[in-house]
Design a protein around this motif. Structure first.
Motif: not given
Length: 321
Positions: A214-217, A229-231, A302-304
């Motif tokens: 499981a990786v964060c993109v 966006q990555s912030l 993590y996107i709103d």
């Protein structure tokens, strides 16, 4: 994978509904699995009951696999976990993954509240997980104290059993138990290239073993948009590392100092969050999968905005699936 973060200014019910929408859209796009985390004693994650969330999403989808990423085993009895997941498979067939984790998924205060003060010892969690798998597979030894206990509803279909981990020790144990293995790279921020080979070296006879990381993109049309966006992901990671409360806010809601700090973090930790335009991130993911000999990659972001999130995943899917 979804932890279901609640962004500042967003509604709880709407966020949960959007999680269902996200799963539906990912199924349409062609994604294979959708997992849900377990978190406690926080008002910033809405994932306290992954099995209930799985049931809700399964009724709204047709083919995508639903899983727990994972159920935190120390908070449940072995029979309880086996019965819940057997019920899910009775309803939804071969679409259910039982991912079991050994961490508390929260602080010790919530662990005590979940277990009425009887928190299981860390060294006993492996036995609890093995017992749960034995119940599900009907393989408890004849002399086991619970050998005569019947799991209901019983059926021909069993959930896939996964162990969640972040160490060589957990990889070896998963292999020995005949469980599939999922590594939480998004949480640790790193992954040894030999971890999946270490798992396969310990597989029990005849069990093929599946692996995933499981990786964060953070992928977007341009690298600059992706960096912005990555912030949100960086804010989560830095909060965990410094012990300050986690708050999910968009980049535009951050002050200049915070944005600068988090931008520096992302740029100096490019192996932690996969950041770039769609082609760049797709290339990074392919290279990671090849280098680590992992069967599947599970993406977390993590996107709103759910429409934006779906489009980000759609573009990655075009390049990877």
């Amino acid at each position: 994978m979804e932890q279901i973060p609640l962004f500042v200014g967003h509604d709880v019910t709407q966020t949960l509904d959007e999680t269902v929408t996200l799963a539906q859209k990912l199924e349409e796009i062609g994604f294979h699995r959708f997992w849900l985390a377990e978190h406690h004693n926080t008002d910033h994650f809405l994932s306290s009951a992954p099995d209930l969330l799985m049931a809700r999403i399964a009724t709204a989808t047709q083919s995508i696999r639903l899983g727990s990423g994972g159920v935190m085993a120390m908070h449940y009895g072995s029979l309880q976990m086996a019965e819940r997941f057997s019920t899910l498979t009775a309803f939804f067939g071969d679409r259910i993954d039982m991912g079991l984790g050994r961490a508390p998924g929260g602080d010790m205060l919530s662990a005590h509240a979940l277990n009425q003060g009887q928190v299981i010892r860390p060294e006993a969690i492996n036995s609890l997980i093995a017992e749960t798998v034995g119940f599900v597979r009907e393989t408890l030894p004849p002399k086991h104290p619970y050998a005569k206990v019947v799991v209901t509803p019983a059926g021909q279909i069993q959930p896939q059993t996964w162990l969640l981990g972040s160490s060589g020790q957990s990889a070896a144990w998963a292999g020995e138990q005949g469980m599939d293995y999922a590594y939480a790279q998004f949480f640790t921020g790193r992954q040894d290239t030999g971890i999946m080979d270490h798992y396969r070296a310990h597989l029990s006879d005849g069990f093929p073993g599946r692996t995933l990381s499981a990786v964060c993109v953070s992928a977007a049309p341009t690298r600059q948009e992706a960096l912005e966006q990555s912030l949100m992901a960086a804010n989560f990671r830095v909060s965990l590392g410094t012990g300050r409360p986690v708050t999910f806010v968009t980049a535009s809601q951050m002050d200049a100092e915070t944005r600068s700090l988090l931008t520096s973090y992302v740029l100096s930790n490019e192996d932690t969050i996969f950041v770039g335009d769609y082609d760049e991130v797709a290339d990074k993911l392919t290279a990671f999968q090849d280098a680590h000999h992992v069967d599947e990659l599970m993406l977390i972001s993590y996107i709103d905005n759910v429409q934006t999130k779906v489009e980000r995943y759609r573009q990655l899917a075009k390049r990877l699936i």
